[in-house]
Design a protein around this motif. Structure first.
Motif, PDB file in Angstrom:
ATOM      1  N   PRO A  95       0.816  -1.215   0.000  1.00  0.00           N
ATOM      2  CA  PRO A  95       0.000   0.000   0.000  1.00  0.00           C
ATOM      3  C   PRO A  95       0.852   1.269   0.000  1.00  0.00           C
ATOM      4  O   PRO A  95       1.916   1.323   0.628  1.00  0.00           O
ATOM      5  CB  PRO A  95      -0.803  -0.103   1.304  1.00  0.00           C
ATOM      6  N   GLU A  98       2.089   2.628   3.314  1.00  0.00           N
ATOM      7  CA  GLU A  98       3.254   1.984   3.921  1.00  0.00           C
ATOM      8  C   GLU A  98       4.549   2.428   3.237  1.00  0.00           C
ATOM      9  O   GLU A  98       5.590   2.522   3.873  1.00  0.00           O
ATOM     10  CB  GLU A  98       3.113   0.468   3.898  1.00  0.00           C
ATOM     11  N   SER A 121      -5.522  -6.315  -1.512  1.00  0.00           N
ATOM     12  CA  SER A 121      -4.384  -5.392  -1.457  1.00  0.00           C
ATOM     13  C   SER A 121      -4.468  -4.469  -2.671  1.00  0.00           C
ATOM     14  O   SER A 121      -5.144  -4.772  -3.649  1.00  0.00           O
ATOM     15  CB  SER A 121      -3.070  -6.182  -1.430  1.00  0.00           C
ATOM     16  N   ASP A 125      -7.718  -5.336  -5.901  1.00  0.00           N
ATOM     17  CA  ASP A 125      -8.967  -4.932  -5.259  1.00  0.00           C
ATOM     18  C   ASP A 125     -10.009  -4.460  -6.267  1.00  0.00           C
ATOM     19  O   ASP A 125     -10.927  -3.731  -5.917  1.00  0.00           O
ATOM     20  CB  ASP A 125      -8.701  -3.848  -4.225  1.00  0.00           C
ATOM     21  N   LYS A 133     -11.721  -9.328   0.632  1.00  0.00           N
ATOM     22  CA  LYS A 133     -10.453  -8.856   1.181  1.00  0.00           C
ATOM     23  C   LYS A 133      -9.868  -9.952   2.060  1.00  0.00           C
ATOM     24  O   LYS A 133     -10.417 -10.271   3.099  1.00  0.00           O
ATOM     25  CB  LYS A 133     -10.644  -7.579   1.997  1.00  0.00           C
ATOM     26  N   PRO A 135      -6.836 -11.353   4.524  1.00  0.00           N
ATOM     27  CA  PRO A 135      -5.839 -10.745   5.409  1.00  0.00           C
ATOM     28  C   PRO A 135      -4.439 -10.901   4.818  1.00  0.00           C
ATOM     29  O   PRO A 135      -4.149 -11.883   4.138  1.00  0.00           O
ATOM     30  CB  PRO A 135      -5.981 -11.532   6.708  1.00  0.00           C
ATOM     31  N   TYR A 136      -3.597  -9.911   5.063  1.00  0.00           N
ATOM     32  CA  TYR A 136      -2.209 -10.004   4.613  1.00  0.00           C
ATOM     33  C   TYR A 136      -1.331  -9.107   5.466  1.00  0.00           C
ATOM     34  O   TYR A 136      -1.814  -8.234   6.178  1.00  0.00           O
ATOM     35  CB  TYR A 136      -2.070  -9.648   3.128  1.00  0.00           C
ATOM     36  N   ASP A 137      -0.030  -9.366   5.392  1.00  0.00           N
ATOM     37  CA  ASP A 137       0.962  -8.579   6.115  1.00  0.00           C
ATOM     38  C   ASP A 137       1.884  -7.882   5.133  1.00  0.00           C
ATOM     39  O   ASP A 137       2.252  -8.439   4.101  1.00  0.00           O
ATOM     40  CB  ASP A 137       1.820  -9.478   7.016  1.00  0.00           C
ATOM     41  N   ARG A 151       3.164  -3.961   9.003  1.00  0.00           N
ATOM     42  CA  ARG A 151       1.753  -3.670   9.267  1.00  0.00           C
ATOM     43  C   ARG A 151       0.906  -4.832   8.798  1.00  0.00           C
ATOM     44  O   ARG A 151       1.168  -5.421   7.756  1.00  0.00           O
ATOM     45  CB  ARG A 151       1.307  -2.408   8.540  1.00  0.00           C
ATOM     46  N   SER A 152      -0.098  -5.161   9.586  1.00  0.00           N
ATOM     47  CA  SER A 152      -1.055  -6.205   9.224  1.00  0.00           C
ATOM     48  C   SER A 152      -2.344  -5.576   8.729  1.00  0.00           C
ATOM     49  O   SER A 152      -2.797  -4.579   9.292  1.00  0.00           O
ATOM     50  CB  SER A 152      -1.376  -7.089  10.438  1.00  0.00           C
ATOM     51  N   TYR A 153      -2.906  -6.161   7.706  1.00  0.00           N
ATOM     52  CA  TYR A 153      -4.221  -5.758   7.198  1.00  0.00           C
ATOM     53  C   TYR A 153      -5.163  -6.918   7.437  1.00  0.00           C
ATOM     54  O   TYR A 153      -4.967  -8.006   6.907  1.00  0.00           O
ATOM     55  CB  TYR A 153      -4.136  -5.404   5.711  1.00  0.00           C
ATOM     56  N   ARG A 154      -6.156  -6.681   8.275  1.00  0.00           N
ATOM     57  CA  ARG A 154      -7.116  -7.722   8.638  1.00  0.00           C
ATOM     58  C   ARG A 154      -8.527  -7.258   8.395  1.00  0.00           C
ATOM     59  O   ARG A 154      -8.859  -6.133   8.519  1.00  0.00           O
ATOM     60  CB  ARG A 154      -6.968  -8.112  10.105  1.00  0.00           C
TER      61      ARG A 154
END
Length: 154
Positions: A95, A98, A121, A125, A133, A135-137, A151-154
């Motif tokens: 992203p 980040e 991501s 998307d 969506k 989850p990913y890191d 950063r984690s995206y959950r």
């Protein structure tokens, strides 16, 4: 770009380094160079995501495998495109927020990676994913290949 800055750049011979088509004020925008397949739609969408978030992007449509190896990003963090931003390697669908954080904090690291191609991501998307969506890191990758969650995206 203000007149003082342009005069300074001209005096230093740096104006030629500005990307073609750069507009006034673009010198303050971070430059990202991206290596990707010429036919990859999600790579094009990630590039658009960066541009929409204030980055200047130069793309090289030759694929990314050789560049990933040359820049030292381990294959285990691989994705469909590799990029370079102010000396940091970006692998995959990182992203823009980040990337900005990385460029602000300037940690001792190789760069950031979002391994594989997680749905949801940036660039993964689009409407074809129907709002899904996963989850990913975003990983902060060190020069020795070790990584930690940035950063984690959950």
């Amino acid at each position: 770009m203000n007149a003082t800055r342009r005069t300074l750049l001209n005096a230093l011979g740096l104006a030629a380094w500005l990307p073609l088509g750069a507009r006034a004020g673009d010198i303050d925008k971070p430059m990202v160079e991206v290596w990707k397949s010429p036919t990859c739609g999600c790579c094009k969408d990630w590039v658009a995501h960066l541009e929409d978030n204030g980055f200047i992007v130069k793309t090289v449509d030759t694929g990314n495998h050789d560049m990933r190896a040359r820049l030292g990003m381990p294959v285990k963090y691989g994705s469909c495109h590799t990029a370079l931003a102010e000396g940091y390697v970006l692998e995959g669908h990182v992203p823009a927020s980040e990337v900005r954080r990385l460029l602000k904090e300037r940690p001792q690291a190789l760069g950031l990676a979002v391994p594989a191609m997680p749905i949801g991501s940036p660039g993964m998307d689009g409407p074809e994913y129907k709002g899904r969506k996963d989850p990913y890191d975003v990983l902060l990758v060190q020069r020795d290949g070790a990584a930690s969650v940035y950063r984690s995206y959950r």
